[in-house]
Design an enzyme around this catalytic site. Sequence first.
Site, PDB file in Angstrom:
ATOM      1  N   SER A  63       0.845  -1.192   0.000  1.00  0.00           N
ATOM      2  CA  SER A  63       0.000   0.000   0.000  1.00  0.00           C
ATOM      3  C   SER A  63       0.876   1.235   0.000  1.00  0.00           C
ATOM      4  O   SER A  63       2.100   1.147   0.096  1.00  0.00           O
ATOM      5  CB  SER A  63      -0.908  -0.004   1.232  1.00  0.00           C
ATOM      6  OG  SER A  63      -0.116   0.256   2.374  1.00  0.00           O
ATOM      7  N   LYS A  64       0.214   2.370  -0.111  1.00  0.00           N
ATOM      8  CA  LYS A  64       0.899   3.665  -0.215  1.00  0.00           C
ATOM      9  C   LYS A  64       2.020   3.838   0.809  1.00  0.00           C
ATOM     10  O   LYS A  64       3.043   4.442   0.515  1.00  0.00           O
ATOM     11  CB  LYS A  64      -0.109   4.806  -0.009  1.00  0.00           C
ATOM     12  CG  LYS A  64      -1.043   4.988  -1.175  1.00  0.00           C
ATOM     13  CD  LYS A  64      -0.484   6.005  -2.171  1.00  0.00           C
ATOM     14  CE  LYS A  64      -1.278   6.051  -3.451  1.00  0.00           C
ATOM     15  NZ  LYS A  64      -0.575   5.419  -4.577  1.00  0.00           N
ATOM     16  N   ARG A  65       1.800   3.304   2.013  1.00  0.00           N
ATOM     17  CA  ARG A  65       2.824   3.571   3.012  1.00  0.00           C
ATOM     18  C   ARG A  65       4.122   2.828   2.731  1.00  0.00           C
ATOM     19  O   ARG A  65       5.147   3.105   3.319  1.00  0.00           O
ATOM     20  CB  ARG A  65       2.310   3.304   4.432  1.00  0.00           C
ATOM     21  CG  ARG A  65       1.985   1.897   4.715  1.00  0.00           C
ATOM     22  CD  ARG A  65       1.122   1.757   5.950  1.00  0.00           C
ATOM     23  NE  ARG A  65       0.704   0.394   6.058  1.00  0.00           N
ATOM     24  CZ  ARG A  65       1.456  -0.582   6.554  1.00  0.00           C
ATOM     25  NH1 ARG A  65       2.658  -0.301   7.010  1.00  0.00           N
ATOM     26  NH2 ARG A  65       1.014  -1.806   6.582  1.00  0.00           N
TER      27      ARG A  65
ATOM     28  N   GLY B  16       5.340   3.014  -0.285  1.00  0.00           N
ATOM     29  CA  GLY B  16       5.937   3.777  -1.394  1.00  0.00           C
ATOM     30  C   GLY B  16       5.062   3.650  -2.632  1.00  0.00           C
ATOM     31  O   GLY B  16       3.839   3.626  -2.529  1.00  0.00           O
TER      32      GLY B  16
END
Length: 503
Positions: free
Chosen positions: A250-252, A254
């Site tokens: 996920s976004k966290r 990268g």
Amino acid sequence: MRLRFAPSPTGQLHVGNARTALFNWLLARGSGGTFILRIEDTDAERSTRESEGGIVRDLRWLGLNWDEGPDVGGAHGPYRQSERLHLYQSYAKELLGADKAYYCFCTTAQLDAERQEAVAAGRPARYSGTCRRISRDQAAARIAGGERPAIRFRVPEEGDIVFSDAVRGDVRFHADVIGDPIILRAEGPPAYNFAVVVDDALMAVTHVIRGEDHISNTPRQILLYEALGFTPPTFAHLSLVMGPDHSPLSKRHGATSVAEFRSKGYLPEALVNYLALIGWSPREAGGSDDELVPIDELARRFSLDRVGHSAGVFDEEKLAWANRHYLKIADPVRLAELSLPYFNDAGVRMTPNDAGTAFLAFAMSMASASVDRLSQVPARLALLFDYDAATALSDPRVREEMGAEGARSVVTALAEELALAPRLDRERFRAVANQVKARTGQKGKALFHPIRLALTGRAEGPELDLAVPAIDRGADLPASAGIPRVLGCRERAAAFAQALEEQ
Ligand code: GLU
């Protein structure tokens, strides 16, 4: 075989979904089957045409072309769920008529309260069946009175649902944990589980490869296939793509979307090849050990029985490794064209014509074997465009190296030799270096370091055999080539010798 990729156009194409698309594509292409793109846009609030356009662009960029889809048509269209609402309505009516579905008048508030109560009591949060017992006449009267019911599927009360998953083997669910699912909402749109069954059946899909986040939907879908008299396809649920900490990527972690990896400067063939390696290996029994295999060969080798079910971790280092391989073998003209946005981002503005592109392609040999990504190309080729003798000499490292015994004499001899020489290609450069060697008695590092400093303005960089011919080819370009001015080796050596004098 008929396979499909069925994205919901609610954002960018995630690499995990791109891998799902790829596995479907590989099986379709490897078996001479059909690959279908279906847009699942029944969630009107979250679906956008912009997202659909982005997904289509990303799939094309990856090279995952389809035989049937919203833009190309096909015998089983339309291929956007929002254009198929009449079909869902008609199949829901059929189920109602056979008493395999019923009207549900429960309000959202009632359902929420029911869910909370079940959760508090530690029971599975499934529909309690309040409206199961409403007779057809009662329902008709309430509808005539202005109520707008949803339609629910009547899940058979007993028995297990067992299916053989092509990746995970036998999977079993108890029917009694499955509450009656809504198939058509009160406002009209179908629920995912219903639309997907109607579509996969009508589109004659034979194999459904999708993420394992859908595995708990599969028993509901199988029951719906049976209720509608359709034969279920073969299901294959892929483990999800994880981040380094083993939670779903996920976004966290990268970058997650195909668009982000494209803009970081990965080539599509590298991303495709890397995604194929997550949970599958192209290595053939007794065959070559190679994991770096072009997409058509991946398709030839692909089979579901060799897809693993342990979670695959997305490893950007390995992606970069694949990218380096594809950068090395890519057509330099293509790399030159693909690098343009990165040059412009780096402030090196250019609009090359054919001659300018040919020059950049020639210079690409300095970069393509030594960068991980296209975004690193401008830094690698900066020595072509930013040469300035005084700036170079203000670098302490350059000054220190020029302080070495004999370094100045190399630069002076180089400037004198070049003053008389034509533009350099590799052979002429070697001849000039030999002349300088003969005149100064310097050799090896003591010869080539000062030459490097004088001609590139830096202590490190690409091989001079590559850099020098590129510099002089650039110096000969007319302004019409659309490339920023490149100062030639002759001018560089003269300016450097002069700046040394003035120090
Ligand atoms: N629209 C669903 C998704 O994007 C498709 C799931 C399926 O393949 O059945 O997750």
